[in-house]
Design an enzyme around this catalytic site. Structure first.
Site, PDB file in Angstrom:
ATOM      1  N   GLY A   1       1.002  -1.346   0.088  1.00 61.78           N
ATOM      2  CA  GLY A   1      -0.027   0.104   0.084  1.00 61.78           C
ATOM      3  C   GLY A   1       0.963   1.046  -0.078  1.00 61.78           C
TER       4      GLY A   1
ATOM      5  N   GLY B   1       3.391   0.908   2.891  1.00 64.47           N
ATOM      6  CA  GLY B   1       4.645  -0.260   2.445  1.00 64.47           C
ATOM      7  C   GLY B   1       5.255   0.375   1.405  1.00 64.47           C
TER       8      GLY B   1
ATOM      9  N   GLN C   1      -3.774  -3.959   6.594  1.00 66.34           N
ATOM     10  CA  GLN C   1      -4.721  -3.473   7.486  1.00 66.34           C
ATOM     11  C   GLN C   1      -4.551  -4.079   8.943  1.00 66.34           C
ATOM     12  OE1 GLN C   1      -8.156  -3.811   5.611  1.00 66.34           O
ATOM     13  NE2 GLN C   1      -9.665  -2.864   7.233  1.00 66.34           N
TER      14      GLN C   1
ATOM     15  N   SER D   1       5.287   6.404  12.823  1.00 65.37           N
ATOM     16  CA  SER D   1       4.436   7.697  12.617  1.00 65.37           C
ATOM     17  C   SER D   1       5.067   8.582  11.679  1.00 65.37           C
ATOM     18  CB  SER D   1       4.468   8.399  14.138  1.00 65.37           C
ATOM     19  OG  SER D   1       3.657   9.679  13.972  1.00 65.37           O
ATOM     20  N   GLY D   2       4.429   9.426  10.968  1.00 64.37           N
ATOM     21  CA  GLY D   2       5.071  10.303  10.110  1.00 64.37           C
ATOM     22  C   GLY D   2       4.218  10.276   8.890  1.00 64.37           C
TER      23      GLY D   2
ATOM     24  N   LYS E   1       2.714   4.312  20.381  1.00 63.75           N
ATOM     25  CA  LYS E   1       2.198   5.077  19.250  1.00 63.75           C
ATOM     26  C   LYS E   1       0.553   5.231  19.315  1.00 63.75           C
ATOM     27  CE  LYS E   1       1.812   6.008  14.820  1.00 63.75           C
ATOM     28  NZ  LYS E   1       0.392   5.650  14.492  1.00 63.75           N
TER      29      LYS E   1
ATOM     30  N   HIS F   1       0.674   8.175  21.250  1.00 66.90           N
ATOM     31  CA  HIS F   1       1.124   9.517  20.422  1.00 66.90           C
ATOM     32  C   HIS F   1      -0.211   9.839  19.630  1.00 66.90           C
ATOM     33  CE1 HIS F   1       2.104  10.785  16.276  1.00 66.90           C
ATOM     34  NE2 HIS F   1       3.239  11.008  16.803  1.00 66.90           N
ATOM     35  N   ASN F   2      -0.922   9.153  19.022  1.00 63.04           N
ATOM     36  CA  ASN F   2      -2.111   9.176  18.317  1.00 63.04           C
ATOM     37  C   ASN F   2      -3.109  10.015  18.963  1.00 63.04           C
ATOM     38  OD1 ASN F   2      -0.470   8.037  16.294  1.00 63.04           O
ATOM     39  ND2 ASN F   2      -2.350   6.976  15.465  1.00 63.04           N
TER      40      ASN F   2
ATOM     41  N   GLU G   1      -2.117  13.456  19.380  1.00 59.18           N
ATOM     42  CA  GLU G   1      -2.426  13.992  18.083  1.00 59.18           C
ATOM     43  C   GLU G   1      -3.919  14.649  17.827  1.00 59.18           C
ATOM     44  OE1 GLU G   1      -2.652  12.143  13.781  1.00 59.18           O
ATOM     45  OE2 GLU G   1      -0.806  11.442  14.679  1.00 59.18           O
TER      46      GLU G   1
ATOM     47  N   ARG H   1     -14.710  14.772  17.282  1.00 56.90           N
ATOM     48  CA  ARG H   1     -14.827  13.989  16.060  1.00 56.90           C
ATOM     49  C   ARG H   1     -16.133  13.455  15.787  1.00 56.90           C
ATOM     50  NH1 ARG H   1      -9.159  11.783  13.521  1.00 56.90           N
ATOM     51  NH2 ARG H   1      -7.706  13.584  14.180  1.00 56.90           N
TER      52      ARG H   1
END
Length: 474
Positions: A12, A15, A77, A130-131, A184, A187-188, A191, A289
């Site tokens: 994807g 990847g 996924q 992340s990025g 992670k 982290h999100n 974010e 959200r």
């Protein structure tokens, strides 16, 4: 025959870019995708990196291309697809090999997979990456969890492809089991909170002060030169300045105001609740959200109650800047508090200072004050950031602005769930005697849950009156 240093499954967007990043750093990467045509297309389009990429549309042949001990990155996924790939790989791997899940996995799944492979000789790493697309291609922040011994298999490659900050790689081993994916997730969550607070400040500018997107863009570009210097502030300026080619309008004005979410923010809020740690800014962002998704209902609500007081706010841009800084500090304080508690619960011994360091470049929440966060945790402290001297100074200077902005939003009917949560958290955190003494009394009244008394040991109960009709009163 040439052998690959590492393998990657799943071509994807993430990847493909991660594979090119590996090749760009001088390592040979073998790729596999269940759609063989994607492998051929990837190899055909590798350009000058073609000598560092190999691939096959047949899984066994792909595994045969790898140097031993073999390291295989999975970029598919999250959920069942990961389990399916692991099941297909296991018969083809041998003792000492390692499977690396680099997707946005729920850390509970990572813990399960780590346990299932424990004792088989095949290692398992769950790594947070992340990025986004750009980070995957040019250097993400990488958070590693799992088997430390087999982390050594892939350490050189992962350290090389990660972002660099002042020459230091933004990749680190953080702990066993699901430690990497948990970090992670948080982290999100941070974010989510950071993005929501930026959106709320934009809402004050747009609806409260009547500013145009271009005017807002200039403010965010200016703020990015000061204490708010960060990736999210920087891109906010670009998003607000962008023009739509089709209509000639500011792009932000033609984007539907309904946010998507892939689950990591919600997971972080759930984990905070499970751990008993207050993470109200993250919860507020997730809730924002969710309410954004019911746009038709919100439009009916506006028809019923009105749209609020447009263009009537009186607040300075300096106050908005300081309020955003204070809210950001509260969000980071909560996120690191969740990680500290999880580390204690799971025996991970998470290096909080290292986590702050590997977030300084590559990741979405990279910002100027992560250096200060790292220094605050350098001595092994896990105390809340709000108690650290440099952050005490910043919050002392900026919390008044946060209070003024939240009050302005309330008076002018401007929703600010995240900024409001940040202020409430700060006020509750610094209140030596809160109000849950009443809550404890209520709990003892209806459920005999007991309470503690000031200056005394043990649990106590009170003889409360019965409110059942006809019951004898004491």
């Amino acid at each position: 025959m040439q052998e690959a240093d590492i393998g990657l499954i799943g071509l994807g967007v993430m990847g493909e870019n991660l594979a090119l990043n590996i090749a760009d750093n001088g390592y040979t990467v073998a790729v596999y995708n269940r759609t063989a045509g994607k492998v051929d297309a990837f190899l055909d389009n590798a350009g000058p990196l073609r000598g560092n990429v190999m691939g096959s549309g047949e899984l066994a042949a792909f595994v045969g291309m790898l140097k031993r001990p073999r390291s295989v990155i999975i970029m598919v996924q999250a959920g069942d697809p990961v389990d399916a790939v692991i099941a297909q790989l296991r018969p083809l791997l041998a003792e000492g090999d390692v499977i690396i899940d680099a997707g946005n996995a729920n850390y509970h799944d990572t813990v399960r997979r780590f346990s299932e492979l424990d004792g088989t000789g095949i290692g398992f790493l769950g790594i947070g990456v992340s990025g986004g697309e750009e980070g995957a291609r040019h250097g993400p922040s990488i958070m590693v969890g799992g088997s430390e011994a087999q982390w050594k298999n892939a350490e050189a490659v992962l350290t090389a492809i990660a972002a660099k900050f002042n020459g230091e790689s933004c990749c680190a081993y953080l702990g066993t089991g699901g430690a990497g994916h948990f970090v992670k997730t948080i982290h999100n969550g941070i974010e989510y909170a950071d993005m929501q607070m930026i959106a709320e400040i934009y809402g004050v500018m747009r609806d409260g002060l009547g500013m145009t997107p271009d005017a807002c863009a200039k403010v965010f570009a200016d703020w990015n030169k000061g204490p708010l210097d960060s990736y999210l502030i920087e891109i906010t300026g670009h998003v607000l300045a962008a023009m739509d080619e089709k209509t000639g309008q500011p792009l932000v004005d033609v984007i539907v105001d309904a946010a998507g979410q892939k689950g990591t923010g919600r997971w972080s809020a759930i984990e905070a609740l499970n751990l008993g740690v207050s993470a109200t800014t993250i919860e507020g962002a997730v809730a924002a959200r969710s309410i954004s998704a019911i746009k038709a209902e919100r439009e009916r609500g506006e028809a019923l109650y009105g749209a609020g007081m447009k263009g009537k706010a009186t607040i300075s841009l300096e106050a908005l800047e300081k309020a955003l800084l204070a809210g950001k500090i509260a969000a980071y304080a909560q996120g690191f508090a969740v990680m500290a508690k999880a580390s204690e619960e799971h025996g991970w011994n998470l290096p909080l200072d290292t986590i702050a360091k590997i977030w300084r470049a590559g990741c979405i929440i990279r910002s100027r004050f992560l250096d200060q966060i790292s220094k605050a945790f350098e001595a092994g402290s896990s105390d809340n950031l709000l108690t650290q001297p440099s952050f005490v100074s910043m919050m002392t200077e900026s919390n008044g602005a946060l209070r003024a902005v939240v009050a302005t939003c309330a008076v002018n009917e401007l929703p600010a769930p995240c900024l409001s949560s940040a202020l409430a958290y700060f006020d509750a955190y610094r209140q030596g005697r809160g109000t849950t003494n009443l809550t404890q009394g209520q709990r003892d009244f209806f459920g005999a849950h007991g309470f503690r008394r000031i200056g005394e040991e043990g649990d106590f109960h009170h003889s409360w009156p019965s409110l059942v009709e006809g019951a004898q009163q004491p």
